[in-house]
Design a protein around this motif. Structure first.
Motif: not given
Length: 364
Positions: A90, A103, A312, A315, A318-319
Motif C-alpha cells: 500500500t 499499479r 490512496k 483502498p 473499500a475499507e
C-alpha cells in the motif's frame, strides 16, 4: 521575493552542499557506478516538478528492452529499508508514487513480474545489488528523485525544472527552495523544463535555454515538456469507462500534490468546478476526509482526483464500504513540445552503448 535576513543562512546551506558535492566529485566519498544501465531523474528544488510522470514515460519507453526496475526512496511510507513491491503493498508500505507505478506497470502474481520491478530503498547504493539478486538480467534501473543522491552515479542524469519555478530564479534553503546551489545543474546530462504551457514559443524556449546554460554543462541538451490529461476513469473497475460529460458537470476536485494549479485549471476548463479540496503533497487521507467530500458533492456531481491520490483514496473507500460510483481520477502523461526524437535517441543510445561495451568484454 527572498527575505534579506535569510541570505546568510542561504549562503551557509549552499556552502555545506558544496563541500558535500566536492567530496563526491573528488572521489573522497565512495560512489557506485552500476554495471546495469541506470537513469537518474531528479531536481534541484523541493516540490513537484513532475518526476513521476517522467519516470512513467521512461518505463513505457524502455520496458520492451528487457527486464527493468524503478527505485525510489518511497517518500511518505511507514516502512524502512529495501523492498520490492508486491500486490499486498500500500502507500503506507512503499509510498504513493511507487504504488502508482506498480499499479500501472508491474501488477502480476508476485515480486518478479515480467518487465518491471518497482522497488524502494533509502540507500540506493545498497538497494541496487539487492535488485540484481532479485533479477540478475536487469537491463535498466530508473532512479526516482535521485539528483542529490550522490552515492550512485547514473549513466544518464536527468534534471527537471518546473517552468513556473525555474531553478535559476531560486535560492538555497531556507530563504529559497533549492536543495543545493544552482551550479549543481552541471551534473545533469540533460535538463527538462516541465509543465510548460502548450503555447510556449521557440523564442521563449531559447531564452530559457540560455539562462539554464549559465549553470549546466555546455553540451547538455535542454528539452521542454508539458502535461496532458487523459479521459477521467472511474474508481470501480466494473463500471464502464465513461467520461464525465461536458462543461456543465459539477465536479469537486481533491488533490494532495505539490502544485495543483494546472490540475485546477484543467478542471475549470472542462467542468463546473464546485470546490477544490487541497491537501499537502503525499497527504494520507482519512475517513473524516471522505465524509467531508460526501458533504460537498452535489447530488448530480462527482469527485475528481489525480492518479496519485487515487491509489490512496480507493483502498480507503473499500475499507469504509463506500460506493465508488461518484469517484473518478485523471490519468496524466508528459508530452514533448518538440525534439522528442532527439531525447529518445539519447536515452536509447546510452543503453545500446553499455550493451555493446559488455559484449566486447565478454568476447575478449
Amino acid at each position: 521575493m527572498f527575505e534579506p535576513f535569510l541570505k546568510p543562512l542561504n549562503w551557509l546551506y549552499g556552502e555545506i552542499t558544496d563541500v558535500r558535492n566536492l567530496l563526491y566529485d573528488s572521489h573522497i566519498m565512495e560512489t557506485l557506478r552500476p554495471a546495469t544501465y541506470t537513469i537518474g531523474v531528479g531536481n534541484l528544488t523541493v516540490g513537484g516538478t513532475g518526476k513521476t510522470p517522467h519516470v512513467d514515460y521512461l518505463v513505457r519507453l524502455l520496458k520492451d528492452q528487457g527486464p527493468m526496475a524503478t527505485l525510489s526512496r518511497g517518500y511518505g511510507r511507514r516502512t524502512r529499508g529495501f523492498r520490492i513491491a508486491t500486490a499486498s503493498d500500500t502507500a503506507d508500505t512503499i509510498g504513493d508514487e511507487p504504488l502508482l507505478l506498480y499499479r500501472k506497470h508491474a501488477i502480476r502474481s508476485g515480486p518478479r513480474q515480467a518487465g518491471v520491478l518497482v522497488s524502494v530503498g533509502e540507500k540506493r547504493a545498497e538497494a541496487i545489488p539487492k535488485l540484481l539478486v532479485a533479477e540478475p538480467d536487469l537491463q535498466t534501473i530508473i532512479l526516482d528523485d535521485a539528483f542529490q543522491h550522490r552515492p550512485v552515479q547514473p549513466h544518464l542524469n536527468l534534471l527537471l525544472t518546473d517552468f513556473h519555478r525555474l531553478f535559476y530564479h531560486d535560492e538555497p534553503f531556507p530563504g529559497g527552495r533549492l536543495r543545493e546551489r544552482r551550479h549543481g545543474a552541471r551534473r545533469a546530462d540533460a535538463v527538462l523544463v516541465t509543465k510548460c504551457p502548450d503555447d510556449l514559443g521557440e523564442a521563449e524556449q531559447q531564452v530559457i535555454e540560455q539562462r539554464i546554460r549559465v549553470y549546466s554543462k555546455p553540451d547538455a541538451p535542454v528539452f521542454f515538456t508539458g502535461l496532458q490529461y487523459g479521459k477521467p476513469l472511474p474508481f470501480g473497475e466494473e463500471q464502464p469507462l465513461a467520461g464525465l460529460g461536458g462543461i456543465g458537470k459539477p465536479v469537486v476536485l481533491v488533490s494532495g500534490i505539490a502544485r495543483p494549479e494546472p490540475l485546477e485549471q484543467y478542471a475549470r476548463a472542462h467542468y463546473t468546478l464546485v470546490e477544490h479540496l487541497r491537501f499537502a503533497d503525499h497527504y494520507r487521507y482519512t475517513s473524516t476526509d471522505l465524509a467531508r467530500l460526501r458533504r460537498v458533492v452535489p447530488p448530480d456531481g462527482v469527485v475528481l482526483t489525480t492518479e496519485k491520490d487515487f491509489v490512496k483514496l480507493a483502498p480507503l473507500l473499500a475499507e469504509t464500504g463506500r460506493t465508488e460510483a461518484a469517484f473518478y481520477y485523471l490519468p496524466i502523461e508528459i508530452r514533448f513540445l518538440n525534439r522528442e526524437t532527439e531525447f529518445l535517441a539519447m536515452v536509447r543510445a546510452g543503453l545500446a552503448a553499455l550493451r555493446e561495451s559488455k559484449s566486447i568484454v565478454k568476447k575478449s
